[in-house]
Design an enzyme around this catalytic site. Sequence first.
Site, short mmCIF file in Angstrom:
data_model
loop_
_atom_site.label_atom_id
_atom_site.label_comp_id
_atom_site.label_asym_id
_atom_site.label_seq_id
_atom_site.Cartn_x
_atom_site.Cartn_y
_atom_site.Cartn_z
N ASP A 1 81.27 -7.68 17.75
CA ASP A 1 82.01 -8.65 16.93
C ASP A 1 82.36 -9.84 17.83
OD1 ASP A 1 85.02 -8.40 14.85
OD2 ASP A 1 83.97 -10.13 15.67
N ILE A 2 81.89 -11.00 17.49
CA ILE A 2 82.08 -12.17 18.36
C ILE A 2 83.55 -12.51 18.54
CG2 ILE A 2 81.91 -14.01 16.59
CD1 ILE A 2 79.97 -15.35 18.81
N ASN B 1 80.19 -24.76 8.95
CA ASN B 1 79.48 -25.64 8.01
C ASN B 1 79.94 -27.07 8.27
OD1 ASN B 1 81.92 -26.19 6.46
ND2 ASN B 1 81.72 -24.07 5.78
N GLY C 1 81.41 -14.95 6.59
CA GLY C 1 80.69 -14.52 7.80
C GLY C 1 81.45 -14.75 9.10
N VAL C 2 80.71 -15.26 10.10
CA VAL C 2 81.31 -15.54 11.41
C VAL C 2 82.46 -16.53 11.26
CG1 VAL C 2 80.83 -16.67 13.63
CG2 VAL C 2 79.17 -15.14 12.67
N ASP C 3 82.24 -17.57 10.46
CA ASP C 3 83.24 -18.64 10.27
C ASP C 3 84.56 -18.04 9.78
OD1 ASP C 3 82.90 -21.87 8.51
OD2 ASP C 3 84.13 -21.22 10.20
N SER D 1 72.69 -19.32 11.63
CA SER D 1 71.86 -19.61 10.44
C SER D 1 71.16 -18.40 9.82
CB SER D 1 70.79 -20.68 10.73
OG SER D 1 71.36 -21.96 10.67
N THR D 2 71.29 -17.21 10.42
CA THR D 2 70.49 -16.06 9.91
C THR D 2 71.26 -15.23 8.89
OG1 THR D 2 71.23 -14.60 11.69
CG2 THR D 2 69.24 -15.92 12.09
N TYR E 1 72.82 -18.72 5.58
CA TYR E 1 71.87 -19.84 5.58
C TYR E 1 70.41 -19.40 5.55
CZ TYR E 1 75.51 -23.42 6.11
OH TYR E 1 76.59 -24.27 5.89
N1 APR Z 1 80.44 -11.28 14.92
C1 APR Z 1 79.13 -11.52 15.20
N2 APR Z 1 78.22 -11.80 14.25
C2 APR Z 1 78.64 -11.85 12.96
C3 APR Z 1 80.00 -11.62 12.59
C4 APR Z 1 80.91 -11.32 13.64
N3 APR Z 1 82.21 -11.08 13.40
N4 APR Z 1 80.09 -11.74 11.22
C5 APR Z 1 78.85 -12.02 10.78
N5 APR Z 1 77.98 -12.08 11.81
C6 APR Z 1 76.54 -12.36 11.79
C7 APR Z 1 75.83 -12.20 10.48
O1 APR Z 1 75.48 -10.84 10.29
C8 APR Z 1 74.60 -13.08 10.72
O2 APR Z 1 73.65 -12.34 11.44
O3 APR Z 1 76.38 -13.75 12.11
C9 APR Z 1 75.12 -14.20 11.62
C10 APR Z 1 75.31 -15.55 10.94
O4 APR Z 1 75.76 -15.32 9.62
P1 APR Z 1 76.76 -16.33 8.86
O5 APR Z 1 78.13 -16.10 9.36
O6 APR Z 1 76.50 -16.17 7.40
O7 APR Z 1 76.33 -17.79 9.35
P2 APR Z 1 75.16 -18.75 8.85
O8 APR Z 1 73.99 -17.99 8.35
O9 APR Z 1 74.98 -19.72 9.98
O10 APR Z 1 75.81 -19.49 7.59
C11 APR Z 1 76.87 -20.39 7.82
O11 APR Z 1 78.23 -19.34 6.19
O12 APR Z 1 80.31 -18.47 6.50
C12 APR Z 1 79.64 -19.57 6.07
O13 APR Z 1 81.13 -21.40 6.49
C13 APR Z 1 79.93 -20.79 6.91
O14 APR Z 1 78.85 -22.28 5.38
C14 APR Z 1 78.70 -21.61 6.62
C15 APR Z 1 77.59 -20.57 6.52
#
Ligand code: APR
Length: 178
Positions: free
Chosen positions: A16-17, A30, A38-40, A127-128, A131
Amino acid sequence: METVVGKTKLCLIQGDITLQDTEAIVNAANTRLLGGGGVDGAIHRAGGPKVLEECKKIRAKQDGCPTGEAVITTGGNLKARYVIHTVGPVWTGGNKGEDSLLRNAYYNSLKIARESGITSLAFPSISTGVYGFPIDRAAAIAISTVKQFIQGHHFKEVRFVLFSPEDLKVYEEALTQS
Ligand code: APR
């Protein structure tokens, strides 16, 4: 899995980041910089209101963060002192410059880390998720961009933090092939 590139330790872990103890962690944000899922979502929840406060100040100055660019804020309640917010491309089939925008997101995150004197940072798989960028293609771009940058610029450590064992495997494969 870990290796040394130039003088920098490059490691791939599953986790978990928001729990990483690197000086900075990178957020897959974003362009609005107002949080999301997600991560955000995880980083804003764990970092607390100070992170959003600083994002809003950046928005007031420069409206938001264009795709492929990066901005830096406090880490708030996180172990990491800083959050580097970058915006990856939305995958729309691969003919709209998605590869180079993803490269830019990694490059500009490393660049702002270096300009801020940061020597250890952790990346998610940008982005995976939402996005929709194909992860094998994204991993090859991520690994090659980071390796190229750290060849010439010394960091103590650059870490990729993958959320699932399957994602970790894809990145390990990409590192082995690189
Ligand atoms: N720690 C590490 N990796 C994570 C975590 C976490 N806590 N939560 C999710 N992930 C992984 C997801 O499984 C995926 O492999 O991070 C990767 C990126 O996923 P997203 O968070 O959906 O990011 P992204 O694909 O870049 O989309 C960005 O999503 O949350 C919104 O506001 C954000 O609009 C933006 C979009």
